[in-house]
Design an enzyme around this catalytic site. Structure first.
Site, mmCIF file in Angstrom:
data_model
loop_
_atom_site.group_PDB
_atom_site.id
_atom_site.type_symbol
_atom_site.label_atom_id
_atom_site.label_comp_id
_atom_site.label_asym_id
_atom_site.label_seq_id
_atom_site.Cartn_x
_atom_site.Cartn_y
_atom_site.Cartn_z
ATOM 1 N N ASP A 100 -7.025 -6.775 -3.246
ATOM 2 C CA ASP A 100 -6.769 -5.803 -2.184
ATOM 3 C C ASP A 100 -8.105 -5.264 -1.683
ATOM 4 O O ASP A 100 -9.000 -4.938 -2.483
ATOM 5 C CB ASP A 100 -5.912 -4.645 -2.714
ATOM 6 C CG ASP A 100 -5.540 -3.679 -1.614
ATOM 7 O OD1 ASP A 100 -4.603 -3.994 -0.847
ATOM 8 O OD2 ASP A 100 -6.190 -2.625 -1.507
ATOM 9 N N ASN A 145 -10.437 0.011 9.266
ATOM 10 C CA ASN A 145 -9.833 -0.325 10.558
ATOM 11 C C ASN A 145 -9.926 0.847 11.531
ATOM 12 O O ASN A 145 -10.256 0.678 12.709
ATOM 13 C CB ASN A 145 -8.360 -0.707 10.363
ATOM 14 C CG ASN A 145 -8.126 -2.189 10.582
ATOM 15 O OD1 ASN A 145 -8.990 -2.911 11.063
ATOM 16 N ND2 ASN A 145 -6.937 -2.660 10.226
ATOM 17 N N ASP A 158 -10.181 -7.509 11.575
ATOM 18 C CA ASP A 158 -9.749 -8.908 11.479
ATOM 19 C C ASP A 158 -10.904 -9.800 11.046
ATOM 20 O O ASP A 158 -10.724 -10.720 10.220
ATOM 21 C CB ASP A 158 -9.205 -9.388 12.833
ATOM 22 C CG ASP A 158 -7.866 -8.739 13.181
ATOM 23 O OD1 ASP A 158 -7.244 -8.134 12.279
ATOM 24 O OD2 ASP A 158 -7.453 -8.835 14.358
ATOM 25 N N GLU A 188 -3.899 -6.404 3.978
ATOM 26 C CA GLU A 188 -5.229 -6.632 3.425
ATOM 27 C C GLU A 188 -5.166 -7.151 1.999
ATOM 28 O O GLU A 188 -6.165 -7.107 1.268
ATOM 29 C CB GLU A 188 -6.042 -5.331 3.461
ATOM 30 C CG GLU A 188 -5.561 -4.234 2.529
ATOM 31 C CD GLU A 188 -4.509 -3.332 3.154
ATOM 32 O OE1 GLU A 188 -4.348 -2.204 2.672
ATOM 33 O OE2 GLU A 188 -3.838 -3.773 4.118
#
Length: 410
Positions: free
Chosen positions: A266, A274, A283, A310
């Site tokens: 993770d 983000n 991304d 993620e």
């Protein structure tokens, strides 16, 4: 007196002999005359019978006349057949040297030659040069031994056009059975041959299109299969592919009694990343991490996949806990070494937390048990400060053990 009597008797005998011979020779003369007429083609000629003819002679003359009738009928039938063949086919006759002795009108019309241009010439005058020497050698051997030859021959017309002939060459045999001449009957099959060639070409083209279309469909199916099993953002396997591979490898490992390892990953504080840098940068970050996972899945049986958001997973076949832990640490260190800035992380760079589990599958457990163990180890890594690797030990108590990490800062 005796001499005169003897002379009279001799004269009488001579008279009677003359009368007898006239009775015999007269019908024979008529018979010879009729035979000569028939020989020169006057098939209607018949022998007239006389009342004075002897019974035996009348029978002979009658048989001759019947033979003449039958011969006339037979020749008329043959003439009708000849006309029918001449009207339907191209006919030539040639001698033992191959010299043309007869050519009908249809043959002349198709080849462009007049009869006088053909008669007395060999068949090579219409040779197309489409056939090898061995072809004609075999043909001549067949007909010269009294057998009928059937096949297709290409000829060249006077105008240079190529025509294909379905041909039957029949030897005409003498009484001992040796050929004295040959009759060739031909039918022009050029259009049929061209039609067959066109049909064959169309068939081949259709087959080629079918092959090409099949390849395209196979490629499309392959792409669809790949897309259905590939994560659109990162290019590695997706969750669907992961579930499928995990099930298969679990069953295989259960049969071979080999250890199966699972690594769950993770990205630490990715929502903050983000929000701060934007989704496009987020991304790009996920793609870079996916590349590292793919690089560390060296074996064909290994799999790196995006689990969702993620989160990532790695399947390592025939791998025990120690080796799985080592590979997980390599991945964690590689991500940290990217030095991707993360202003909202205590590490000031992008890091990952990793949970590791390894089991030897058996009939008492399901793949979900391995996922649960790895997920629990990941949860432990998060709770213990992130940017670290935790491993779930397979024990009766299913406990978690923390593994010290010298590179960890949390």
């Amino acid at each position: 007196m005796n001499i005169w009597l003897l002379a009279a008797m001799l004269a009488l005998m001579i008279f009677l002999l003359v009368v007898f011979l006239r009775g015999i020779l007269a019908p024979l003369a008529r018979l010879i005359k009729a035979a000569r007429h028939i020989a020169v083609g006057d098939l209607a000629e018949r022998v007239n019978e006389s009342p004075g003819d002897a019974p035996e002679m009348r029978m002979t003359l009658g048989a001759f006349n019947q033979m003449a009738v039958n011969l006339e009928a037979l020749l008329a039938s043959l003439a009708d057949q000849r006309r029918a063949i001449d009207n339907a086919a191209l006919v030539t006759e040639f001698d033992l040297a191959g010299i043309i002795t007869y050519a009908n009108e249809k043959f002349c019309a198709l080849t462009g030659y007049r009869a006088k241009d053909l008669l007395g010439h060999p068949h090579s005058i219409i040779n197309s040069n489409e056939h090898p020497h061995e072809f004609f050698a075999k043909l001549w051997y067949t007909i010269s031994t009294g057998q009928v030859w059937n096949g297709e021959i290409a000829i060249r017309t006077r105008q240079g056009k190529l025509r294909w002939m379905a041909t039957a060459i029949t030897p005409v045999l003498d009484v001992p059975g040796k050929p004295i001449k040959f009759v060739a009957i031909r039918f022009d099959v050029t259009e049929q041959r061209l039609a067959k060639q066109a049909l064959r070409q169309s068939h081949n083209e259709l087959e080629q299109k079918v092959v090409e279309r099949t390849r395209e469909l196979e490629a499309a199916n392959s792409r669809m299969a790949m897309l259905s099993n590939t994560d659109g953002l990162t290019g590695i396997a997706n969750r669907r592919r992961f579930d499928e591979v995990l099930t298969n490898e679990w069953q295989r490992a259960a049969r071979s009694r080999q250890s199966l390892a699972l690594v769950m990953i993770d990205v630490d504080l990715f929502k903050n990343y983000n929000d701060h840098y934007g989704h496009q940068t987020g991304d790009d970050c996920l793609r870079k991490i996916a590349e590292i996972l793919q690089t560390n899945s060296r074996r064909s049986s290994d799999l790196a996949a995006r689990y969702g958001g993620e989160e990532f997973v790695m399947i390592a076949t025939d791998t025990d806990a120690a080796n799985a832990l080592q590979r997980a640490e390599m991945v964690r260190a590689s991500v940290e070494a990217l030095e991707l800035p993360h202003a909202r992380s205590p590490f000031e760079r992008v890091t990952i937390s990793v949970g590791v589990a390894a089991m030897v599958p058996d009939n008492k457990h399901q793949p979900e048990q391995l996922i649960h163990k790895a997920d629990s180890a990941l949860y432990s890594a998060k709770n213990q400060g992130r940017n670290r690797v935790e491993i779930s030990l397979h024990s009766a108590e299913d406990s978690l053990a923390s593994v010290p990490n010298a590179l960890s800062t949390g």
